[in-house]
Design an enzyme around this catalytic site. Structure first.
Site, PDB file in Angstrom:
ATOM      1  N   SER A 277     -52.436  31.629 -27.613  1.00 16.51           N
ATOM      2  CA  SER A 277     -52.960  32.786 -28.327  1.00 16.51           C
ATOM      3  C   SER A 277     -53.852  32.318 -29.466  1.00 16.51           C
ATOM      4  O   SER A 277     -53.605  31.275 -30.067  1.00 16.51           O
ATOM      5  CB  SER A 277     -51.796  33.615 -28.884  1.00 16.51           C
ATOM      6  OG  SER A 277     -52.252  34.543 -29.850  1.00 16.51           O
ATOM      7  N   LYS A 283     -47.255  31.058 -28.526  1.00 12.65           N
ATOM      8  CA  LYS A 283     -47.474  31.651 -27.202  1.00 12.65           C
ATOM      9  C   LYS A 283     -47.913  30.621 -26.163  1.00 12.65           C
ATOM     10  O   LYS A 283     -48.673  29.709 -26.435  1.00 12.65           O
ATOM     11  CB  LYS A 283     -48.544  32.745 -27.282  1.00 12.65           C
ATOM     12  CG  LYS A 283     -48.183  33.939 -28.142  1.00 12.65           C
ATOM     13  CD  LYS A 283     -47.083  34.771 -27.518  1.00 12.65           C
ATOM     14  CE  LYS A 283     -47.547  35.505 -26.299  1.00 12.65           C
ATOM     15  NZ  LYS A 283     -48.608  36.504 -26.598  1.00 12.65           N
TER      16      LYS A 283
END
Length: 473
Positions: A277, A283
């Protein structure tokens, strides 16, 4: 520029009309098939005495030169031509003058287009089969390595009964195996040659259609010239089969996405097939699986578009049928790209075996086997079902699995339970006592794996040396 069909017309086509009508920007994709078809056609004309052997020889030699030069990049396909067929013929006439003008003897652009599209799709069907085979090899490798990796099986996305990762993967093996069968079915039905159909009613020239069909690797000529120029069933069948492939890939992708989530943690996707991300550093996103899932609708769209195009077309050829190409080409590229990327992602996935087993235990996937235990000890099934339901509620309250309950706790719910209950509800027992073919038990899975190995060894796609003979390569 003047068109190859311009004799009937007294003025140039409007530029907007010309651009709307032209297909060179996308049908150049089957230049090779166009030249191969022309070589077979001209060679046959020479054998039949419709052209002299010298004329046929010159045209064939120059067609091979055009193919080699375009492949090498020394001859550029110009968009000043309406389509790839016009380009090839115009270059040939430029180089061979009147002899080049004889290329199209006994042939219409209608059967030429039909041939090129059929040969191109036939090639792509075989290419898709090869990608499916690669994916099956990867799935089978996972199956072999995980006949004892226990995981929950699901219905309604709820944990149901324990299975193995090999068994779960085996379901996808069967799906993609059926996809390969569809490719073979399409190939068998479509492998007949439209060349010689003319515009729609054949030709008065004494063509040898068997000769051109054999030279191009077909089983024989199509038996109706109107069908020869207007049939696109094989494209629809192929797009339908690709849509089914994409549906299977999308289902598989959905599971990978779920398994990759923090809540499941069944898989660790390789960094090469993930992204992060721009704002959240923790992420690791399953982008390839998500894109495969998303691109499925794109392939569906091509199928629906062509079905819609074909539904209102009377016999025989109509210009609407030019719309069979762009969306088909896009669908082929999309599906093949998805197959290749998904296979690469799956081959590098790391399965979290302990997490899978723990999920199966805490999901009470052995509850059915606990009920079976009671039934085998004389308890009516409906009563056994209720007893185990109370056990599950007790375990949820205590945050434990069934096999973590003490015998005393079990007996407090039903005195029928004895020490052997722990063996009966162990996940390994629950899986391995299911021994019928197609079940997840280790013995059953090993039988299936042997059958799948045999299938992969024995199913080769049809191959021939027609192209080598035709092009002399």
């Amino acid at each position: 520029m003047a068109q190859l069909w311009g004799g009937r017309f007294t003025k140039e086509t409007d530029k907007l009309v010309y651009n709307f009508n032209a297909s060179i920007t996308f049908d150049q994709k089957f230049l090779k098939q166009d030249i191969e078809g022309s070589i077979a056609h001209v060679s046959m004309l020479g054998k039949q005495g419709i052209l002299t052997e010298e004329e046929a020889g010159k045209i064939v030699a120059e067609l091979k030169n055009i193919l080699e030069q375009t492949e090498a990049g020394t001859l550029e396909i110009s968009e000043e031509y309406e389509d790839v067929h016009s380009f090839v013929e115009a270059v040939l006439i430029q180089r061979l003058s009147d002899t080049g003008k004889k290329l199209h003897t006994g042939r219409s652009r209608n059967d030429q287009v039909a041939l090129d599209m059929r040969m191109y799709v036939r090639m792509e069907v075989a290419s898709t089969d090869a990608l499916l085979r690669d994916l099956l090899e990867t799935i089978l490798k996972i199956m072999k390595a995980h006949t004892e990796t226990i995981m929950p099986g699901f219905t309604h996305l709820q944990k149901a009964q324990p299975v193995t990762l090999a068994h779960h993967m085996g379901a996808y093996f069967e799906m993609f195996k059926r996809d390969r069968m569809r490719m073979r079915d399409i190939y068998e039905r479509m492998n007949y040659c439209p060349l010689g159909s003319g515009a729609l009613a054949g030709t008065t020239y004494p063509l040898d259609r068997e000769d051109t069909a054999q030279a191009l690797g077909f089983y024989g000529p199509m038996l109706n010239s109107m069908d020869g120029v207007s049939d696109r069933d094989y494209v629809i069948e192929y797009l339908s089969a690709l849509s089914t492939v994409m549906m299977h890939l999308s289902r598989f992708s959905e599971e990978i996405i779920i398994w990759n989530s923090n809540e499941y943690q069944f898989v660790e996707i390789d960094d090469a097939y993930s992204t992060g991300s721009s704002i959240m550093p923790q992420k690791k996103n399953p982008d390839i699986a998500e894109l495969v899932r998303g691109k499925t609708g794109r392939v569906y769209g091509a199928l629906i578009s062509l079905l819609t195009t074909m539904k209102g077309i009377p016999l025989a050829y109509n210009k609407d049928m030019q719309e069979d190409k762009e969306l088909t080409f896009d669908a082929i590229d999309t599906a093949k790209g998805c197959l290749a990327l998904f296979q690469g992602m799956l081959a590098t996935v790391r399965f979290q075996e302990d997490r899978m087993r723990s999920s199966a235990a805490l999901g009470f996937t052995n509850a059915t086997d606990a009920a079976d235990y009671l039934v085998n000890h004389g308890v009516p099934f409906r009563d056994a079902h209720g007893i185990v339901g109370r056990i599950v509620l007790y375990c949820i309250d205590k945050n434990i699995s069934i096999d973590e309950m003490s015998l005393e706790e079990l007996k407090n719910i039903s005195p029928v339970f004895e020490e052997d209950i722990y063996e009966a509800v162990s996940l390994k027992t629950c899986v391995n006592k299911r021994l019928t073919i197609g079940a997840p038990g280790k013995e059953a899975m090993e039988q299936v794996i042997l059958l799948e190995e045999k299938y992969l060894k024995e199913t080769e796609f049809p191959k021939g040396d027609w192209e080598e003979k035709l092009l002399g390569r």
